[in-house]
Design an enzyme around this catalytic site. Structure first.
Site, short mmCIF file in Angstrom:
data_model
loop_
_atom_site.label_atom_id
_atom_site.label_comp_id
_atom_site.label_asym_id
_atom_site.label_seq_id
_atom_site.Cartn_x
_atom_site.Cartn_y
_atom_site.Cartn_z
N GLU A 294 0.80 -1.23 0.00
CA GLU A 294 0.00 0.00 0.00
C GLU A 294 0.83 1.28 0.00
O GLU A 294 0.87 2.01 1.00
CB GLU A 294 -0.94 0.02 1.21
CG GLU A 294 -1.94 -1.12 1.21
CD GLU A 294 -3.00 -0.97 2.31
OE1 GLU A 294 -2.90 -0.04 3.12
OE2 GLU A 294 -3.93 -1.79 2.34
N GLU B 207 -5.30 -8.48 0.94
CA GLU B 207 -5.75 -8.15 2.31
C GLU B 207 -7.23 -7.84 2.27
O GLU B 207 -7.70 -7.11 1.40
CB GLU B 207 -5.05 -6.90 2.85
CG GLU B 207 -3.72 -7.11 3.49
CD GLU B 207 -3.18 -5.83 4.15
OE1 GLU B 207 -3.99 -5.01 4.63
OE2 GLU B 207 -1.95 -5.68 4.16
C1 FCB Z 1 -3.91 -2.20 5.88
C2 FCB Z 1 -2.46 -2.47 6.26
C3 FCB Z 1 -2.32 -3.57 7.29
C4 FCB Z 1 -3.37 -3.46 8.37
C5 FCB Z 1 -4.75 -3.37 7.75
C6 FCB Z 1 -5.86 -3.35 8.76
O1 FCB Z 1 -4.04 -0.93 5.34
O2 FCB Z 1 -1.74 -2.84 5.12
O3 FCB Z 1 -1.02 -3.54 7.81
O4 FCB Z 1 -3.13 -2.36 9.15
O5 FCB Z 1 -4.81 -2.21 6.96
#
Ligand code: FCB
Length: 483
Positions: free
Chosen positions: A210, A395
């Site tokens: 990210e 994620e």
């Molecule tokens: C994302 C991050 C990860 C975690 C999640 C909840 O943005 O990459 O490390 O904090 O959010």
């Protein structure tokens, strides 16, 4: 002189402060919020519908789980420094111990296997391997990841490595960090080392986690480490991150035989609050920062100036040949999605758009993020229009106020969340999008950056006073779903 006077004039400073404040609010929207959630029934889903070659895994990151922050020669990272300063982390905690994965990885990996996950995403701590960021190698740090990787493989778990998940060595931050173009050389040295040492056993690689997250939160609003602010630092760090993103890909390609190479993007489907033109234009502008800024240069499309003219200032940091260097053909892109964003025009300089708060009856997670399962479908469809080969959801997950009662954690909201998000992913897949994997965020409750330990995102509950792991109902749900 005149220019200097203008730059430091009261009015100018006020505008800058307001801008930073507003952007802080905007960038905080994916990190902060109130507590409330509802449970809504949902239809069943079946793993087989995703196909036999679909990769199911969990995602983690070094600073959030490892602990052992100063053990075996590890150097200091920007998060070690940032969290040691009062006022930065909401519950006054830090990641010094986190979930002590550094010492508990063997039992944790067995636990992961017992939940039927076959893929484990983790990140390397750059400062554990290169304590000063460059130069001197810390062999004990290198060895930790050797043991971790070998352990995964012994258990039949496929390791998925992330090169950079936000924990820059402090020594490099002291030299300007991501805002210094030298990061290109530092990052290349580090990537070269990791791929040479681990590339014989790791096939799946990701370059950056990210970049929109660490550049806006770290260098624009300063809410995250390294706590720097300002539009110049932000734009410089964006450009350098984009260069490293592509260069990292090239280094993996060179050093890893048949590597499967990706990088990850935070993304959110953006909806105009009203159908008015002005709201639609606000949505287009926000889309640039939240979704387009990092992928488009990698595809050779350049930076998306048209909708956001102030981005042209990034050219100040470019040198001849950079346009070419920004490109890299990734094997997959990792999409990371948690919520959607509803937007309307606002007075935030440059972006002129702001988020509209979810309705009072909206379903929210403990982070204050709106549960919007169809948002993941929409954003996958949006990214699938780019010429990308493969999409993996690297994620997705939710924090809820879990309670340990009589040795059990009942978290129906999380099960419900996963089912509904997975359904929407399946819908996109069935419509022809080449989605090949899904990584839940996260395996075990851990250190959630500035929020500290309060938000629990895990499929496994962690008792932070004893480091005891307790599988939540959602963990058991995944175990049965993946059987
Ligand atoms: C994302 C991050 C990860 C975690 C999640 C909840 O943005 O990459 O490390 O904090 O959010």
């Amino acid at each position: 002189m005149l220019l200097l006077a203008f730059y430091f004039s009261h009015e100018r400073i006020m505008v800058r402060l307001e801008f930073i404040k507003q952007l802080a609010a905007l960038s905080a929207m994916w990190k902060v919020g109130p507590v409330l959630a509802r449970n809504i029934p949902n239809p069943e889903i079946n793993r087989k519908d995703f196909g036999n070659n679909f990769s199911w895994g969990v995602a983690t990151s070094a600073y959030q789980i490892e602990g052992a922050w100063n053990v075996d020669g590890k150097g200091e990272s920007v998060w070690d420094r940032f969290s040691s300063k009062p006022g930065h982390i909401k519950d006054k905690s830090n990641g010094n111990e986190a979930i002590n994965f550094y010492h508990r990885y063997e039992t944790d990996l067995k636990l992961l296997k017992s939940l039927n996950f076959k893929n484990f995403r983790f990140s390397f701590s750059w400062a554990r391997i290169l304590p000063d960021g460059t130069g001197r190698i810390n062999e004990k740090g290198v060895d930790f990841y050797n043991r971790l990787i070998d352990n995964c493989l012994d258990l039949g778990i496929e390791p998925w490595a992330m090169l950079y998940h936000w924990d820059l060595p402090q020594a490099l931050e002291d030299r300007g960090g991501w805002a210094n173009r030298d990061i290109l050389g530092w990052f290349s040295e580090y990537s070269d080392l990791c791929t040479r040492r681990y590339g014989d056993r790791i096939k799946h690689w990701m370059v950056l986690n990210e970049p929109a997250g660490f550049t806006t939160l770290g260098y624009l609003s300063g809410i995250h480490a390294p706590n720097r602010t300002g539009i110049g630092k932000f734009l410089a760090s964006v450009h350098h991150a984009c260069l490293c993103q592509a260069e990292g890909g090239r280094i993996i390609r060179r050093n890893v035989n048949q590597g499967h190479i990706g990088t990850t993007f935070s993304c959110s489907h953006i909806e105009p609050h009203k159908l008015k033109d002005s709201h639609q234009r606000a949505a287009l502008r926000l889309d640039v920062v939240l979704n387009r800024l990092f992928i488009e240069p990698s595809l050779g499309l350049g930076y998306p100036y048209n909708e956001l003219p102030f981005l042209r200032k990034i050219e100040k940091f470019m040198v001849p040949g950079d346009q070419e260097k920004l490109k890299f053909e990734f094997d997959f892109i990792g999409l990371q999605n948690y919520f959607r964003v509803v937007t309307k025009p606002s007075l935030i300089p440059f972006i002129w758009a702001n988020r509209v708060k979810p309705d009072d009856d909206a379903e929210l997670t403990e982070m204050g993020w709106e549960v919007a399962p169809e948002g993941i479908y929409n954003i996958i469809k949006q990214f699938s229009k780019y010429p990308v080969k493969e999409i993996i959801v690297t994620e997705n997950g939710a924090a809820f106020p879990d309670r340990l009662i009589n040795g059990k954690v009942h978290d129906p909201q999380r099960i419900d969340f996963y089912k509904r998000y997975l359904q929407n992913i399946l819908r996109a897949k069935n419509e022809g999008v080449n989605i090949t994997g899904y990584f839940a965020w996260t395996f075990i409750d851990n250190f959630e950056w500035v929020e500290g330990y309060r938000p629990r995102f895990g499929l496994v509950y962690n008792d932070f006073s004893t480091q005891e792991r307790i599988i939540k109902d959602s963990g058991y749900w995944f175990r049965d779903f993946l059987k």
